[in-house]
Design an enzyme around this catalytic site. Structure first.
Site, PDB file in Angstrom:
ATOM      1  N   ASP A 135       0.820  -1.218   0.000  1.00 21.59           N
ATOM      2  CA  ASP A 135       0.000   0.000   0.000  1.00 21.59           C
ATOM      3  C   ASP A 135       0.851   1.265   0.000  1.00 21.59           C
ATOM      4  O   ASP A 135       0.458   2.290  -0.571  1.00 21.59           O
ATOM      5  CB  ASP A 135      -0.921   0.024   1.218  1.00 21.59           C
ATOM      6  CG  ASP A 135      -2.058  -0.979   1.104  1.00 21.59           C
ATOM      7  OD1 ASP A 135      -2.134  -1.686   0.067  1.00 21.59           O
ATOM      8  OD2 ASP A 135      -2.868  -1.069   2.046  1.00 21.59           O
ATOM      9  N   GLY A 154      -5.283   1.691  -2.080  1.00 22.04           N
ATOM     10  CA  GLY A 154      -4.574   0.427  -1.950  1.00 22.04           C
ATOM     11  C   GLY A 154      -4.963  -0.669  -2.913  1.00 22.04           C
ATOM     12  O   GLY A 154      -4.425  -1.780  -2.852  1.00 22.04           O
ATOM     13  N   ASP A 156      -4.828  -2.957  -6.110  1.00 18.20           N
ATOM     14  CA  ASP A 156      -3.592  -3.344  -6.782  1.00 18.20           C
ATOM     15  C   ASP A 156      -3.815  -4.477  -7.775  1.00 18.20           C
ATOM     16  O   ASP A 156      -4.940  -4.983  -7.938  1.00 18.20           O
ATOM     17  CB  ASP A 156      -2.512  -3.716  -5.753  1.00 18.20           C
ATOM     18  CG  ASP A 156      -2.976  -4.760  -4.740  1.00 18.20           C
ATOM     19  OD1 ASP A 156      -3.894  -5.548  -5.066  1.00 18.20           O
ATOM     20  OD2 ASP A 156      -2.431  -4.792  -3.620  1.00 18.20           O
ATOM     21  N   ASP A 321      -5.549   7.292 -23.785  1.00 24.14           N
ATOM     22  CA  ASP A 321      -6.114   8.452 -23.111  1.00 24.14           C
ATOM     23  C   ASP A 321      -5.870   9.718 -23.935  1.00 24.14           C
ATOM     24  O   ASP A 321      -4.832   9.860 -24.590  1.00 24.14           O
ATOM     25  CB  ASP A 321      -5.445   8.581 -21.734  1.00 24.14           C
ATOM     26  CG  ASP A 321      -5.985   9.722 -20.922  1.00 24.14           C
ATOM     27  OD1 ASP A 321      -7.154   9.645 -20.510  1.00 24.14           O
ATOM     28  OD2 ASP A 321      -5.235  10.689 -20.694  1.00 24.14           O
ATOM     29  N   GLU A 350      -9.499   7.744 -27.042  1.00 23.01           N
ATOM     30  CA  GLU A 350     -10.467   8.635 -26.412  1.00 23.01           C
ATOM     31  C   GLU A 350     -10.503   9.952 -27.181  1.00 23.01           C
ATOM     32  O   GLU A 350      -9.574  10.754 -27.104  1.00 23.01           O
ATOM     33  CB  GLU A 350     -10.087   8.902 -24.949  1.00 23.01           C
ATOM     34  CG  GLU A 350     -11.076   9.823 -24.245  1.00 23.01           C
ATOM     35  CD  GLU A 350     -10.572  10.342 -22.912  1.00 23.01           C
ATOM     36  OE1 GLU A 350     -11.390  10.511 -21.999  1.00 23.01           O
ATOM     37  OE2 GLU A 350      -9.350  10.591 -22.784  1.00 23.01           O
TER      38      GLU A 350
END
Length: 610
Positions: A135, A154, A156, A321, A350
């Protein structure tokens, strides 16, 4: 992945260091034969460079920054081997070992995602915390804090792997996690769109090896891994920012300059030059320096980085993106280089626009873009028009008129002639940047059914957003953190574990069971994947369309009216043809197609015609 640092002691008083080598290794038998390796280290450009084993150096490019040297070698017909680069400055020299690895068999012809797939979009930090030990990381600034809706929580890679069975049971065949490469911003780093190292998975998500394992686990299930790739910008904490290879590696004004976000300037024949420049060259936000894809060194760096990840992590696709903010010609060359190397690989970009022609402009071989002699080479685009209609509340419009109700859906699909490949369009009702579907419709299950049925049965590639399948909501008006909530059960101590049937509430199971039935049905329906479409002008706020091929036919009825409606089937005879009955996939009720069809208010019917 171990960092490739190499030291060779030349004498007691003289040694040289290479701090970074990118790409860190490569493969043989690549179509991309001219490999440009970036060596970074203190005053490394003062050295002459040679390489072993008869490999030809085609070029050595130095820049105004003496800490960089770009060495291009010819890898054509080279076997897998370790090469040795020698850097010599007068009597002093040092060496660096560089590996050409064996390429996977048939890697070039890997099959990307397509219209047979259903994509599950995961907000990586908010899905599941499979390894609480990662984390926080001593070398990365922001620490986990679940109490901060805009902080790291946290989630993952291990959390994704542990819940692949759940994702698969939903009917999804591919995943799109938001970016996983390192983002060392002091705050807001959880979304990872401002990356600080594009060759390294963020340690709070796991390791490079974990990412490779994720692909392997997916492929064992017959599923696909789509990487969220960012070509337009990096984060301001990227390791190069304090020591750029060239001044024009970034778009400089000098330094920061804001984009105007007007993507229409990319194709507007009346746009001013300054507006066009500010759109393409301006920074998306102040913490995201804008990359200059018209600089050949930058473009080649991005091409090789993308190819490296595909080959290394065995990827099945990219979602890119802010595609339409990048340098127009640079991003087209980047896309073509990727698809030249992998001709069956899929990339969806996008282009967040609410106009059919403007979206179609960005798809490969667009006739709209051809007017300006432009081709993006981008295989797939995102259907923001459909998303805008759904998130705009179309299923709340109970009474139809000329431009309200499901006529909006009908009108949207009448523009399909603009797209070069209408089957290779990404369909979605929501994503990690928009209002949650269940927020728009206040968790109205019937309206959720209508939206998901639409996404699942029209042309294109459906994408669903994590958590909506259990009724998760979120208000973008309260900030991005609210539309990116933690998936219940993803963290130790969560009282509601929605990853299991027993752990879900009755309401969550209602949403999940419907979604799973719908998308698992779609998996094997080639008539939906690539069949033709005929739709009918809506009457009384009821939209009817057919998907069909030579062997199958499916009839979809969406009643957006609050009242029960009765349909005369003779209107649809050109598609019903000789079929005698239709079986609804949800209730398994059989309807006689010679008779009228009655459908309840705010509901859907999906008939397999018999």
């Amino acid at each position: 992945m171990k960092k490739l640092y190499f030291f060779l002691l030349i004498s007691v008083s003289a040694f040289a260091q290479i701090d970074r080598v990118e790409p860190p290794f490569w493969w043989n038998n690549m179509t991309h034969n001219d490999l440009q390796i970036m060596f970074y280290g203190k005053n490394i450009a003062q050295n002459e460079v040679t390489v072993s084993n008869g490999i030809v150096i085609k070029g050595v490019q130095k820049t105004e920054n003496p800490n960089y040297v770009f060495v291009t070698i010819d890898t054509e017909n080279s076997p897998a081997q370790d090469l040795v680069f020698t850097f010599k400055n007068g009597k002093k020299s040092f060496t660096h070992k560089y590996s050409l690895k064996s390429r996977k068999e048939n890697s070039r012809f890997r099959k990307g995602f397509d219209s047979s797939d259903v994509i599950y979009l995961i907000m990586s930090d908010r899905f599941a915390n499979g390894n609480p030990n990662n984390d926080n990381n001593d070398k990365l600034t922001e620490k986990a804090n679940r109490n901060n809706k805009d902080g790291r929580h946290g989630g993952d890679i291990e959390g994704i792997i542990k819940n692949l069975d759940y994702i698969q049971s939903l009917g999804a065949t591919a995943i799109w996690p938001t970016p996983l490469c390192e983002d060392n911003d002091e705050r807001g780093s959880y979304h990872t769109y401002g990356q600080s190292d594009v060759y390294k998975i963020d340690a709070r998500f796991g390791t490079n090896e974990d990412y490779v394992r994720l692909s392997a686990e997916l492929h064992q299930r017959g599923m696909k891994n789509i990487m969220d790739y960012v070509t337009n910008h990096w984060g301001y904490k990227h390791w190069m920012m304090n020591d750029l290879p060239t001044y024009d590696w970034l778009h400089q004004f000098p330094g920061y300059g804001q984009t105007n976000y007007k993507m229409t300037t990319q194709f507007d024949p009346n746009a001013s030059a300054i507006d066009t420049k500010n759109c393409m060259d301006g920074w998306f936000v102040k913490s995201m320096p804008d990359l200059n894809q018209n600089n050949p060194l930058v473009l080649n760096y991005l091409i090789q980085n993308a190819i490296w990840w595909i080959e290394y992590a065995d990827l099945d696709g990219f979602r890119v993106d802010t595609y339409s903010y990048a340098d127009k010609n640079g991003i087209a060359n980047w896309t073509k280089a990727i698809t030249d190397e992998y001709p069956n690989f899929n990339i969806v970009g996008e282009a967040w626009l609410y106009n059919h022609a403007q979206i179609a402009y960005w798809q490969k071989d667009s006739k709209v873009a051809a007017i300006q002699s432009y081709n993006s080479h981008l295989p797939s685009v995102m259907d923001f028009m459909l998303q805008g209609i759904i998130s705009g509340g179309v299923f709340n419009e109970n009474k139809a008129n000329w431009n309200e109700g499901v006529i909006k859906l009908y009108d949207s699909f009448t523009n399909d002639f603009l797209y070069p490949d209408v089957y290779n369009i990404l369909l979605f009702a929501e994503n990690h940047d928009t209002n949650r579907l269940n927020e728009v419709y206040k968790n109205d299950f019937k309206k959720y059914q209508m939206a998901m049925t639409l996404i699942a049965t029209v042309r294109g590639i459906p994408q669903i957003y994590y958590g909506s399948e259990i009724g998760m909501a979120g208000d973008k008006g309260k900030g991005d953190g609210d539309i990116r909530r933690d998936f219940p059960g993803g963290w130790n101590g969560d009282t509601n574990n929605a990853f299991t049937k027993a752990g879900r509430t009755e309401e969550q199971n209602k949403f999940f069971d419907f979604t799973a039935k719908l998308f698992n049905w779609r998996k094997n329906k080639t008539v939906i994947h690539n069949g033709k479409t005929t739709h009918y002008i809506p009457e009384n706020n009821v939209y009817v369309y057919f998907r069909y091929n030579e062997t199958e036919s499916v009839m979809v009825v969406i009643n957006n009216n609050e009242e029960k409606q009765t349909l005369k089937t003779n209107r649809f005879l050109e598609n019903i043809k000789n079929h005698q009955s239709g079986k609804d996939i949800f209730t398994e009720t059989t309807f006689d197609l010679k008779n009228d069809i009655t459908i309840e208010g705010k509901s859907v019917l999906v008939f397999e015609l018999k």
